[in-house]
Design an enzyme around this catalytic site. Sequence first.
Site, PDB file in Angstrom:
ATOM      1  N   ILE A  96       0.812  -1.219   0.000  1.00  0.00           N
ATOM      2  CA  ILE A  96       0.000   0.000   0.000  1.00  0.00           C
ATOM      3  C   ILE A  96       0.847   1.271   0.000  1.00  0.00           C
ATOM      4  O   ILE A  96       0.326   2.351   0.181  1.00  0.00           O
ATOM      5  CB  ILE A  96      -0.993   0.030   1.179  1.00  0.00           C
ATOM      6  CG1 ILE A  96      -0.273  -0.102   2.512  1.00  0.00           C
ATOM      7  CG2 ILE A  96      -2.037  -1.045   1.017  1.00  0.00           C
ATOM      8  CD1 ILE A  96      -1.205   0.061   3.694  1.00  0.00           C
ATOM      9  N   GLU A  97       2.142   1.104  -0.202  1.00  0.00           N
ATOM     10  CA  GLU A  97       2.977   2.301  -0.335  1.00  0.00           C
ATOM     11  C   GLU A  97       3.438   2.412  -1.794  1.00  0.00           C
ATOM     12  O   GLU A  97       2.756   2.996  -2.608  1.00  0.00           O
ATOM     13  CB  GLU A  97       4.143   2.249   0.658  1.00  0.00           C
ATOM     14  CG  GLU A  97       3.623   2.339   2.106  1.00  0.00           C
ATOM     15  CD  GLU A  97       4.709   2.378   3.142  1.00  0.00           C
ATOM     16  OE1 GLU A  97       5.800   2.926   2.884  1.00  0.00           O
ATOM     17  OE2 GLU A  97       4.479   1.857   4.254  1.00  0.00           O
TER      18      GLU A  97
END
Lengths: 309, 418
Positions: A96-97
């Site tokens: 999710i980065e």
Amino acid sequence: MIAPPDNPQTSAKILLGKKLYFDTRLSADNSVSCATCHDPALGWSDAGPTSKGIKSQLGGRRAPPVSNAAYAPLQFWDGRAPSLEEQAKGPIVNPIEMGNTHQVMINTLSGIKGYEDEFKTVFGSSPITLDQVAQAIAAYERTVVTTDSPFDRYVRGDQTALTCVEKKGLEIFNGKGHCTACHWGGYFSDGRFHNLGVAPAPGANPDEGRYAVTKNPADMGAFKTPTVRDAAKRAPFMHNGTEKDLMAVIRLYDRGGGPDGSNLDPLMVPLGLSQKEMTALEAFMKRATVSLNPGVADEKPVPASEFPE
Amino acid sequence: MKKIIVVSVVLAGLLLTLPETGSAIPAFARKYGFNCNMCHTAFTRLNDFGQRFRQHGYQIPGQEGHEKNVFATPFPLAVRTSMGLVVGGNDSTTTSSFNINGLDVLAAGVLHKNISFLMIYTPRLDEPAGDYTGAADGANPGQLGALEAANVVFSNLIPEKLNIRVGRFEPAYHPLSSKRTYYLASPYEIYAYGSDGNRFGFDDNQLGIEATGDFRAGFHYAAGVVNGNGANPDNNKYKDLYLAMHQVFGRGEGQSAGQRVGVFGYYGWQPTVFDSLTGPMGENEGGGNKPFYRLGGEVSLNWRTLNLRALLMQGVDDQALNPIDTADDYEFTGGIIELDWAGLYNNRLIASAMVNWVNPPCGDDDKQVLAYSAVLRYNLGDWTAVNVALHAEYLHREVGQDNPFKDDIVALMLDFAL
């Protein structure tokens, strides 16, 4: 700033690291760079309350500031990385980065001739490796350190560097406010982990914090002490951005911590601060700790034209 | 200069690598670079942080093992004294004098992770003496040379729940510490009370061993075995025992935050015959050893910087220790109510009012005590590891029930430690 023996600072490496830091091509969809979440214009963090990665996915924590992170003995809110080099590798593969894989990222950089040449110049070898990428980014981050601020000038003897109310704030910071119990030293942080009783954000699950790394029950819900330098640029506060401004943070401490008292740090006690004392404390943190080093205060992104092609 | 000291605040960390903090002991503040209010509501009263620091063996809670020990820092030495004008008067006389109230030399610190020490030495001062009669007067010193405290603390034997203190120390059974009171001229009357046959002083530092512990739910205990004879070897062959417990509601330690309720008890022995066998260090087996006890309860209520504390205590000395009525135990009750307020930046100003009373048993009405006291203290500056307080105190004391003896004291002092 002392660099590790296996990653000495060089001008070429720092410049390469800066390009990598601002380059979105390290992420899976070319949308996120280190600077996306660690934006110099936002105190080397982001607008929060928690950080947003590729495809606008929200993480559970705020981005810790990169500025002065070089002083921290451990990286990330939970200290899971022992160095800037190790820290730099993490977000690249966090789904999710940056949502990438290390190999794909290496392949991407290796396909850019400019980078291939620069890596060879800096490290004297090819092909590009993950460690080289991490070392270059870390070398750049080690330049993002504060040596000049109104507080530093005051310490060096400039009586006019702090206003009267800021001086009172410093007095509270070091006394009744108990701030220096954790926010001490030039880094304004002990680099250790404390549970302040911060509640999860609405709808979020409780965060284990340092416990996830150590499995020590005493570390449950504990997070690394962030630096106070440039704090005013980094609202909202706490690891999950649940305190909207500095005054809210001060009030949390004044109450003896947040609402979750299940594993509260023994350093947390109600303070009995008056409104004037809180105002002075806020004034000290707002201006006295603002970095005046150009490389920290006014760092500009690498222009698109200067990225290697 | 002041600025530089104040600011060493944060910078001290740069030099020390790790901080440590302080109790009424400026040496701690120097070690950490903190100012005194880190551990004190105002010099001399411990706040909750300071209380936890003390409970953790002069280590910052949670930082045990990371602190520099006394061998890695300048030796932690501190001194405290007070001086000024004392005016006293009663119905028939008035006196006034500039006085010095003794001198304490303190040292304390961490020897090793979870092993620390405290020493307080009061040097002999031959002058001024209350009945000073000249330069050659060695019999009536203004202050006796004494090792008021000398103890080693083994902390966290069971993390937070068991600490052991060995040596001469301030027992943790009295919740209102006479060692850290704001008052210089007004004693906690009930502490010194007892029958004439009982030499025990409730707030004397004692020789022995003490266990203390804290629980996250706010429960605290202290239990000890001591001589009960102050700095001296025991005057009887039995040991005295004590137990104190309190519960804190809300966050804090009940010192400056949280609401505290507690009970305490002390059971001891005193000899009635003094020609019994003496040991090699001066200890005595006692003769006709008789028991006595003290029981009490206390509360400490806090709101912002306002603290209300009250203590009620009953004392019972065996009838053999009661010279006024050997057929009956000597029973007395008494208490203390103290209201403190801290104000101005960093609690520079302290205002306090206190009531003390003691009700003696029938037949000893002349020893009834009722005392009212008030204090204003202003701490000058914000000097890291230096305390200078302007101290104004008034005490009105009545002793006796019918036609009591009344006296008043006004003390204008400078109280300092460094």
